[in-house]
Design a protein around this motif. Sequence first.
Motif, PDB file in Angstrom:
ATOM      1  N   CYS A 264       2.026   1.982  -3.438  1.00  0.00           N
ATOM      2  CA  CYS A 264       1.080   2.477  -4.439  1.00  0.00           C
ATOM      3  C   CYS A 264       0.780   3.948  -4.247  1.00  0.00           C
ATOM      4  CB  CYS A 264      -0.163   1.604  -4.501  1.00  0.00           C
ATOM      5  SG  CYS A 264      -1.292   1.822  -3.161  1.00  0.00           S
ATOM      6  N   PHE A 265       1.321   4.558  -3.184  1.00  0.00           N
ATOM      7  CA  PHE A 265       1.253   6.014  -3.052  1.00  0.00           C
ATOM      8  C   PHE A 265       2.629   6.648  -3.191  1.00  0.00           C
ATOM      9  CE2 PHE A 265      -2.901   5.133  -1.288  1.00  0.00           C
ATOM     10  CZ  PHE A 265      -3.642   6.183  -1.764  1.00  0.00           C
ATOM     11  N   SER A 266       3.565   5.885  -3.710  1.00  0.00           N
ATOM     12  CA  SER A 266       4.915   6.406  -3.930  1.00  0.00           C
ATOM     13  C   SER A 266       4.884   7.489  -4.997  1.00  0.00           C
ATOM     14  CB  SER A 266       5.814   5.269  -4.361  1.00  0.00           C
ATOM     15  OG  SER A 266       6.899   5.752  -5.118  1.00  0.00           O
TER      16      SER A 266
ATOM     17  N   HIS B 162     -11.784  -6.964  -7.725  1.00  0.00           N
ATOM     18  CA  HIS B 162     -10.975  -6.173  -6.791  1.00  0.00           C
ATOM     19  C   HIS B 162     -11.492  -6.302  -5.374  1.00  0.00           C
ATOM     20  CE1 HIS B 162      -7.889  -3.815  -8.751  1.00  0.00           C
ATOM     21  NE2 HIS B 162      -8.648  -3.743  -9.823  1.00  0.00           N
TER      22      HIS B 162
ATOM     23  N   GLU C 259     -14.825  -6.471 -12.989  1.00  0.00           N
ATOM     24  CA  GLU C 259     -13.491  -6.083 -12.522  1.00  0.00           C
ATOM     25  C   GLU C 259     -13.545  -5.517 -11.115  1.00  0.00           C
ATOM     26  OE1 GLU C 259     -10.497  -3.598 -14.674  1.00  0.00           O
ATOM     27  OE2 GLU C 259     -11.709  -4.261 -16.381  1.00  0.00           O
TER      28      GLU C 259
ATOM     29  N   PHE D 166       3.090  -2.052  -8.948  1.00  0.00           N
ATOM     30  CA  PHE D 166       2.018  -2.481  -8.054  1.00  0.00           C
ATOM     31  C   PHE D 166       0.711  -2.699  -8.824  1.00  0.00           C
ATOM     32  CE2 PHE D 166      -1.547  -1.335  -5.271  1.00  0.00           C
ATOM     33  CZ  PHE D 166      -1.373  -2.269  -4.270  1.00  0.00           C
ATOM     34  N   GLN D 167       0.405  -1.761  -9.701  1.00  0.00           N
ATOM     35  CA  GLN D 167      -0.825  -1.892 -10.497  1.00  0.00           C
ATOM     36  C   GLN D 167      -0.793  -3.146 -11.357  1.00  0.00           C
ATOM     37  OE1 GLN D 167      -0.904   1.882 -12.587  1.00  0.00           O
ATOM     38  NE2 GLN D 167      -2.732   2.435 -11.419  1.00  0.00           N
ATOM     39  N   ARG D 168       0.368  -3.374 -11.965  1.00  0.00           N
ATOM     40  CA  ARG D 168       0.499  -4.532 -12.843  1.00  0.00           C
ATOM     41  C   ARG D 168       0.251  -5.832 -12.067  1.00  0.00           C
ATOM     42  NH1 ARG D 168       5.912  -5.071 -13.987  1.00  0.00           N
ATOM     43  NH2 ARG D 168       5.954  -2.790 -13.964  1.00  0.00           N
TER      44      ARG D 168
ATOM     45  N   GLU E  63      -3.344  -6.185 -11.089  1.00  0.00           N
ATOM     46  CA  GLU E  63      -4.125  -6.550 -12.263  1.00  0.00           C
ATOM     47  C   GLU E  63      -3.974  -8.036 -12.587  1.00  0.00           C
ATOM     48  OE1 GLU E  63      -3.701  -3.502 -15.355  1.00  0.00           O
ATOM     49  OE2 GLU E  63      -4.035  -5.139 -16.790  1.00  0.00           O
TER      50      GLU E  63
ATOM     51  N   TYR F 210       0.831  -1.199   0.000  1.00  0.00           N
ATOM     52  CA  TYR F 210       0.000   0.000   0.000  1.00  0.00           C
ATOM     53  C   TYR F 210       0.865   1.247   0.000  1.00  0.00           C
ATOM     54  CZ  TYR F 210      -4.361  -2.456   0.610  1.00  0.00           C
ATOM     55  OH  TYR F 210      -5.449  -3.249   0.418  1.00  0.00           O
TER      56      TYR F 210
ATOM     57  N   VAL G 283       4.607   2.576  -8.704  1.00  0.00           N
ATOM     58  CA  VAL G 283       3.154   2.513  -8.742  1.00  0.00           C
ATOM     59  C   VAL G 283       2.714   1.579  -9.857  1.00  0.00           C
ATOM     60  CG1 VAL G 283       1.031   3.833  -8.970  1.00  0.00           C
ATOM     61  CG2 VAL G 283       3.011   4.866  -7.874  1.00  0.00           C
TER      62      VAL G 283
END
Lengths: 231, 231
Positions: A130-132, A175, A171, A141-143, A146, A127, A138
Amino acid sequence: MATDSDAPLSRRERERRTRRQAMLRAAESVFAEKGYDHATLEEIAERAEFGKGTLYNYFEGGKEGIFFAVLDTIYDELCDLIAESVAEALASDRVDPRACYHTLVGKAIDFYHDREDLFVILIKEAYRMCFSHDASKVAYFQRQQERMVNALLPMLQQADENGALRDLPLEAMAHLLIENIDGLIVHRAIMANHPNRPTSCQHQSILDDPEKAATFLTTMLFDGVAAPPSA
Amino acid sequence: MATDSDAPLSRRERERRTRRQAMLRAAESVFAEKGYDHATLEEIAERAEFGKGTLYNYFEGGKEGIFFAVLDTIYDELCDLIAESVAEALASDRVDPRACYHTLVGKAIDFYHDREDLFVILIKEAYRMCFSHDASKVAYFQRQQERMVNALLPMLQQADENGALRDLPLEAMAHLLIENIDGLIVHRAIMANHPNRPTSCQHQSILDDPEKAATFLTTMLFDGVAAPPSA
DNA sequence: TCATCGAATGACTGACCAGTCACATTTTCC
DNA sequence: GGAAAATGTGACTGGTCAGTCATTCGATGA
């Protein structure tokens, strides 16, 4: 699993991989214990029984490189976990999304027990990452997130075709389902580490027993918090 | 709100509080940007337009002390948010838990827009803290989490008495409901910061629009992922 | 037996930073 | 106006650690 490739490897190469594995395991335990920032290469090297300099012969990118190598293994395992449950579910005539999710939650809890370190790293650092302000982090992390969603999606799609799901974007559902597994495990972990807090017995036992926890979460998410209309 | 007490304060004391507030705001922004470990007292002091040494005249416990002072304000605000929504709901003749939760989610999203920094700190550091080896930190986190749950609980209890809720432990429900607000906001934040990812339009718009996001989450959690029996 | 070379090593460097404290500045009050 | 108290300050200290690289080690093959 999936560490050794298919081609026959020289002894040299086999030994090299074994040593790399040892370093990864050491890194896992140190990162889990101390978190990324307080982990030191010195300590990782020590636990792996190598000198600090040697780490640089096995990983590009120094400390951060080692960390991402660890993260890769975590996400690989989690995706395998999901893919396994989904494959099982899709093998049956009519997909039962509740059963599939219930199984998955159970597996996730088992995974946490077997490899607590890995999970703790994820919770402690993902977490935050993902705010870096570093876009590449980021994106990483998203990849990975996903990948997990995509692993779960085929099951939901099948269930949706069978009319088993509410008409909402799959989707987003995926999540939500995945996120809540993390949430449950964190909650259970906190309870387990500090069982001294006064809380209702019912609540306690539901979260203590993995089976009940999985049932609870599955019911909540599939059938909702609201009372069924019949009651 | 709730910073100045009731008794009339000397100018001295008023000025002191103003300065402390300025330091807290500076600390908020630095902690949010850099995370706890990479935030430096030097930078906090600079943004507050004071010397580093001065911080020690306003906060006990050095860096950590400042950090917990910031956390306190965050949790205070979140609890107020919850308590507000709950009070509104309880004021009506028959509590509508869906409406109450929907309102709460909306407020949380607004709060995130107004004070993004505070939320980011929470996300970056709270989960990390709850796996700390320092028991007092874990206890702090648990206490605050419990405050939030307790703020939401009266609404659930009332709804439960009206038979509006499924027969499951209310505390666990409260946890789940609160946790999912965090999850939604994180998700929205990631989407907002990096809108470049290919994703279904439906999914995108649901999370973009605060109103739709709140409705989506409320439906999911209250009515469940599974299709209603009539369909 | 010895020469060669890839791999391991850990002392060292440079950078960073929390917390301290002797001194500077401002305020208070006579 | 000036002494005394309160407050602000930032250079300094001690500690930490990532990454480097000259040196050492040990395996291989002639």
